[in-house]
Design an enzyme around this catalytic site. Sequence first.
Site, PDB file in Angstrom:
ATOM      1  N   ASP A 114       4.320   0.521  11.767  1.00  0.00           N
ATOM      2  CA  ASP A 114       2.952  -0.070  11.507  1.00  0.00           C
ATOM      3  C   ASP A 114       2.704  -1.639  11.852  1.00  0.00           C
ATOM      4  O   ASP A 114       1.903  -1.900  11.650  1.00  0.00           O
ATOM      5  CB  ASP A 114       3.264   0.082   9.879  1.00  0.00           C
ATOM      6  N   LYS A 140       0.494  -0.834   0.033  1.00  0.00           N
ATOM      7  CA  LYS A 140      -0.405  -0.049  -0.159  1.00  0.00           C
ATOM      8  C   LYS A 140       0.697   1.386  -0.091  1.00  0.00           C
ATOM      9  O   LYS A 140       0.548   2.032  -0.761  1.00  0.00           O
ATOM     10  CB  LYS A 140      -1.033   0.484   1.027  1.00  0.00           C
ATOM     11  N   ASN A 141       1.922   1.525   1.039  1.00  0.00           N
ATOM     12  CA  ASN A 141       2.674   2.613   0.714  1.00  0.00           C
ATOM     13  C   ASN A 141       3.382   2.827  -0.041  1.00  0.00           C
ATOM     14  O   ASN A 141       3.289   4.105  -0.808  1.00  0.00           O
ATOM     15  CB  ASN A 141       3.697   2.394   2.127  1.00  0.00           C
ATOM     16  N   MET A 191       6.741   6.798  16.939  1.00  0.00           N
ATOM     17  CA  MET A 191       6.393   7.842  16.209  1.00  0.00           C
ATOM     18  C   MET A 191       5.178   8.336  16.383  1.00  0.00           C
ATOM     19  O   MET A 191       5.196   9.243  16.114  1.00  0.00           O
ATOM     20  CB  MET A 191       6.374   7.516  14.980  1.00  0.00           C
ATOM     21  N   ARG A 233      -4.940  11.008   3.523  1.00  0.00           N
ATOM     22  CA  ARG A 233      -3.775  11.180   3.491  1.00  0.00           C
ATOM     23  C   ARG A 233      -2.795  11.541   2.218  1.00  0.00           C
ATOM     24  O   ARG A 233      -1.769  12.352   2.163  1.00  0.00           O
ATOM     25  CB  ARG A 233      -3.420  10.162   4.635  1.00  0.00           C
ATOM     26  N   ASP A 237      -5.712   8.290   9.338  1.00  0.00           N
ATOM     27  CA  ASP A 237      -5.539   7.555  10.523  1.00  0.00           C
ATOM     28  C   ASP A 237      -5.527   8.732  11.660  1.00  0.00           C
ATOM     29  O   ASP A 237      -4.386   9.479  11.425  1.00  0.00           O
ATOM     30  CB  ASP A 237      -3.996   6.392  10.448  1.00  0.00           C
TER      31      ASP A 237
END
Length: 436
Positions: free
Chosen positions: A319, A22-23, A341, A97, A121
């Site tokens: 993640d 996805k990223n 983070m 985002r 998110d």
Amino acid sequence: MSSFKIQGGKALKGEIIPQGAKNEALQIIAATLLTAEPVTIHKIPNIRDVNKLIELIGDLGAVVEKLDSESYRFTAKDLDVSFLESEEFKQKAASLRGSIMILGPLLARYGKAKIPRPGGDKIGRRRLDTHFLGFEKLGAKFNYSSKDSFYSIDATNLAGCYIHLDEASVTGTANIIMAAVLAKGKTTIYHAACEPYIQQLCKMLNRMGANISGIGSNLITIEGVESLGGTDHTLLPDMIEVGSFIGLAAMTQSEITIKNAGVEHLGLIPDVFRRLGIKLELRGDDIYIPSQKHYEIETFIDGSIMTVADAPWPGFTPDLLSIVLVTAIQAKGTVLIHQKMFESRLFFVDKLIDMGAQIILCDPHRATVIGLDRKQQLKGIKMSSPDIRAGVSLLIAALSAEGESVISNVEQIDRGYQYIDERLNQLGASIHRLEQ
């Protein structure tokens, strides 16, 4: 709004193939705006965030052709940048985002761009400063209007320069790289993110005619070029799905083989799960996880409690900390989870405690998990998914629990995991999607 009804306590068995990352997809799809020539991308996951970005690219005037279930061809020959002024763009971009990723390509090619404050998110403060400071160093000027929450950027004369990033932001690094590839002169980016997805983006841009060196390091050098051409690109397997499936197998005492897992790109992920006591075998590009009744968390050499913390690549990805946390619930031993983070990602642990987990939330960034070692099962409850990764962690907990669980707001899970209910049901899970 959709929900999952899960009947827990079932051992799963079989093979599963991770989706495309996805990223990486969000960066690569945005990069198609850098050229007027066709760019074909394979292994695109059918998930909400990616589909929204594809729709946004089409709204800008790019020709989007779906070649098969996982392949698209993008041709951004004639873009309509006036669409950025529309109310429709404001609504769509504000809900995603990943919309921030179109800035670099648009600035590089058209010298201007606008974007509303992006969504995503609710996992804590996620700064955009790195993106804008990088654009400013390249010569862009931007203005933020608090009245309509719009960022407007003028970049008519981008020029290469030396940039020392304030943080190793993955999306910030990608955006600055995409802006710099068509800027005049040489750009040097120090303290750059070097995740596999950044490496993939740089390799694709080089195939398109860019001149990027230092790929895989935190010092990237870009010699600007006049224009870029088309190419074909295949996304890596999603490392977050791979880690999620490892945790799922351990929690549910399942025998699972993760096929085509992209093992060489996983970094510390297999080792971190091994430190939780999980047995896994790397078989070529596949990962085999046998059924385990017990797994024991290691301690450090001096006997102190194991800590798992996130860090920029090549450190452990943030993640997967939610997945590690939930997996540790049924381990033997204790582990401290340190989410450095994002300050809101651990707040879902109250649901796990309601299910019977022994977890101490120390503060917004740290939680201590005291493993149950299968001495008692979690119990099914009703809960809601607060974000993508916490949602899948709750799903894993529910699949391991005794009785029935209901997870609402599963649209959050759908944003990051394609057909997750169908794919896990093929392994023997009992997940029913309820539409409301």
